[in-house]
Write a protein that holds these residues in place. Structure first.
Motif, PDB file in Angstrom:
ATOM      1  N   ARG A  69      -5.455   0.417  -6.483  1.00 55.97           N
ATOM      2  CA  ARG A  69      -4.246   1.098  -6.014  1.00 55.97           C
ATOM      3  C   ARG A  69      -3.838   2.223  -6.957  1.00 55.97           C
ATOM      4  O   ARG A  69      -3.148   3.162  -6.573  1.00 55.97           O
ATOM      5  CB  ARG A  69      -3.072   0.110  -5.926  1.00 55.97           C
ATOM      6  CG  ARG A  69      -3.262  -0.994  -4.906  1.00 55.97           C
ATOM      7  CD  ARG A  69      -1.936  -1.712  -4.703  1.00 55.97           C
ATOM      8  NE  ARG A  69      -2.084  -3.011  -4.065  1.00 55.97           N
ATOM      9  CZ  ARG A  69      -2.163  -3.200  -2.751  1.00 55.97           C
ATOM     10  NH1 ARG A  69      -2.129  -2.167  -1.945  1.00 55.97           N
ATOM     11  NH2 ARG A  69      -2.276  -4.407  -2.246  1.00 55.97           N
ATOM     12  N   GLY A 100       0.775  -1.239   0.000  1.00 57.90           N
ATOM     13  CA  GLY A 100       0.000   0.000   0.000  1.00 57.90           C
ATOM     14  C   GLY A 100       0.803   1.285   0.000  1.00 57.90           C
ATOM     15  O   GLY A 100       0.373   2.295  -0.555  1.00 57.90           O
ATOM     16  N   ASP A 156       0.812   3.421   4.447  1.00 54.35           N
ATOM     17  CA  ASP A 156      -0.324   4.089   3.808  1.00 54.35           C
ATOM     18  C   ASP A 156      -1.357   4.561   4.822  1.00 54.35           C
ATOM     19  O   ASP A 156      -1.832   5.686   4.765  1.00 54.35           O
ATOM     20  CB  ASP A 156      -0.978   3.168   2.746  1.00 54.35           C
ATOM     21  CG  ASP A 156      -1.326   1.770   3.267  1.00 54.35           C
ATOM     22  OD1 ASP A 156      -1.122   1.481   4.463  1.00 54.35           O
ATOM     23  OD2 ASP A 156      -1.806   0.955   2.451  1.00 54.35           O
ATOM     24  N   GLY A 178      -2.538   3.849  -3.754  1.00 54.99           N
ATOM     25  CA  GLY A 178      -1.816   2.746  -3.128  1.00 54.99           C
ATOM     26  C   GLY A 178      -2.702   1.812  -2.332  1.00 54.99           C
ATOM     27  O   GLY A 178      -2.401   0.628  -2.197  1.00 54.99           O
ATOM     28  N   LEU A 179      -3.793   2.338  -1.784  1.00 53.91           N
ATOM     29  CA  LEU A 179      -4.661   1.495  -0.945  1.00 53.91           C
ATOM     30  C   LEU A 179      -5.588   0.653  -1.820  1.00 53.91           C
ATOM     31  O   LEU A 179      -6.130   1.140  -2.811  1.00 53.91           O
ATOM     32  CB  LEU A 179      -5.486   2.364  -0.001  1.00 53.91           C
ATOM     33  CG  LEU A 179      -4.645   3.040   1.070  1.00 53.91           C
ATOM     34  CD1 LEU A 179      -4.778   4.536   0.996  1.00 53.91           C
ATOM     35  CD2 LEU A 179      -5.017   2.532   2.440  1.00 53.91           C
ATOM     36  N   ASP A 180      -5.788  -0.594  -1.397  1.00 59.73           N
ATOM     37  CA  ASP A 180      -6.509  -1.530  -2.253  1.00 59.73           C
ATOM     38  C   ASP A 180      -7.731  -2.129  -1.587  1.00 59.73           C
ATOM     39  O   ASP A 180      -7.874  -2.106  -0.365  1.00 59.73           O
ATOM     40  CB  ASP A 180      -5.590  -2.694  -2.631  1.00 59.73           C
ATOM     41  CG  ASP A 180      -5.370  -3.645  -1.449  1.00 59.73           C
ATOM     42  OD1 ASP A 180      -4.929  -3.172  -0.382  1.00 59.73           O
ATOM     43  OD2 ASP A 180      -5.674  -4.850  -1.575  1.00 59.73           O
ATOM     44  N   VAL A 204      -9.961   3.399  -0.644  1.00 60.89           N
ATOM     45  CA  VAL A 204      -9.087   2.842  -1.682  1.00 60.89           C
ATOM     46  C   VAL A 204      -8.489   3.985  -2.503  1.00 60.89           C
ATOM     47  O   VAL A 204      -8.986   5.106  -2.481  1.00 60.89           O
ATOM     48  CB  VAL A 204      -9.848   1.880  -2.625  1.00 60.89           C
ATOM     49  CG1 VAL A 204     -10.300   0.635  -1.891  1.00 60.89           C
ATOM     50  CG2 VAL A 204     -11.021   2.567  -3.308  1.00 60.89           C
TER      51      VAL A 204
END
Ligand code: IMP
Ligand code: MG
Length: 180
Positions: free
Chosen positions: A170, A49, A105, A162-164, A159
Motif C-alpha cells: 500500500r 485501499g 481506490d 493504497g492498493l494491496d 498494487v
C-alpha cells in the motif's frame, strides 16, 4: 535479529508513476470543488485501499469537506472477488441531507460500490456519487454510475498507492502490476 516477512511476490511493471497519479488527483480535486460550488460534501473513503487516495484528494478540494470511512469486504485475501460484500465498519456520520461522495481506490466487478450506493441511498443523502481512482471495466458485473474517475486500466491485478496484495504494497507511491 527481527522476524523476516517474505512478500509472496514482487511488483513488476509500473502502470502509473507517482507523478501521473499526483497530477490526476489534483485535477479530480479541482473538479469536485467546482461541481459542489461551496456546498459542504462528505467524502466517505472505503477502507483500507482508498486511504492514500482520499488523503491526497482532500488537499486539492478548496471547499468545505468532511471525511468519514466505511470498511467493506469482497475480496478476502485472494486476487479474485468472492462476490459477497459485507460492511465491516459503518460510517460515523449520519448521511441524511448531506452531499455524499464515496471515494474508492478501484472499481472492478462493481459489487462493492453497488452495495455501498444502495445502502447509503436508503439513508436519504442530498446527493450520492462515486469517485474512483482506478476503473478496471473488463470484469464488471454490476453497473454503477461513477462520476469521477482517475484512470481506466487493463485487466490485471495492481498494487501501490493504497492498493494491496495480502495487506502489503500500500505504501508504494506508484501503481504497479503484481507479478502474481
Ligand atoms: P469490486 O467489488 O470487484 O469492484 O472490487 C472492489 C475492491 O476489490 C477494491 O476496493 C479493492 O479492494 C479490490 N480490488 C479489485 N481489484 C484490485 C486490484 O487490482 N488490486 C488490489 N485490489 C483490488
Ligand atoms: Mg478496497
Amino acid at each position: 535479529m527481527g522476524v523476516i516477512h517474505p512478500l509472496p511476490t514482487r511488483p513488476k511493471r509500473i502502470l502509473l508513476p507517482a507523478r501521473s497519479i499526483q497530477s490526476r488527483v489534483a485535477e479530480l480535486g479541482r473538479e469536485i470543488a467546482r461541481d459542489f460550488r461551496g456546498e459542504p460534501v462528505c467524502l466517505v473513503g472505503v477502507l483500507t485501499g482508498a486511504v492514500v487516495f482520499l488523503s491526497d484528494l482532500i488537499r486539492h478540494i478548496d471547499t468545505p469537506v468532511e471525511i468519514d470511512f466505511v470498511a467493506a469486504s469482497s475480496y478476502g485475501e485472494a486476487t479474485h472477488s468472492s462476490g459477497e460484500v459485507r460492511i465491516i465498519k459503518d460510517v460515523s456520520h449520519a448521511l441524511r441531507d448531506k452531499h455524499v461522495l464515496i471515494v474508492e481506490d478501484i472499481i472492478d466487478t462493481g459489487l462493492t460500490l453497488r452495495y455501498l450506493m444502495e445502502t447509503f441511498s436508503a439513508r436519504q443523502p442530498a446527493s450520492l456519487d462515486c469517485c474512483v481512482l482506478l476503473d478496471k471495466p473488463a470484469r464488471r458485473v454490476a453497473e454503477v454510475p461513477v462520476k469521477y474517475r482517475g484512470f481506466e486500466i487493463e485487466d490485471c491485478f495492481v498494487v501501490g498507492y493504497g492498493l494491496d496484495y495480502r495487506g502489503f504494497y500500500r505504501n508504494l507511491p506508484y501503481i504497479s502490476e503484481l507479478d502474481a
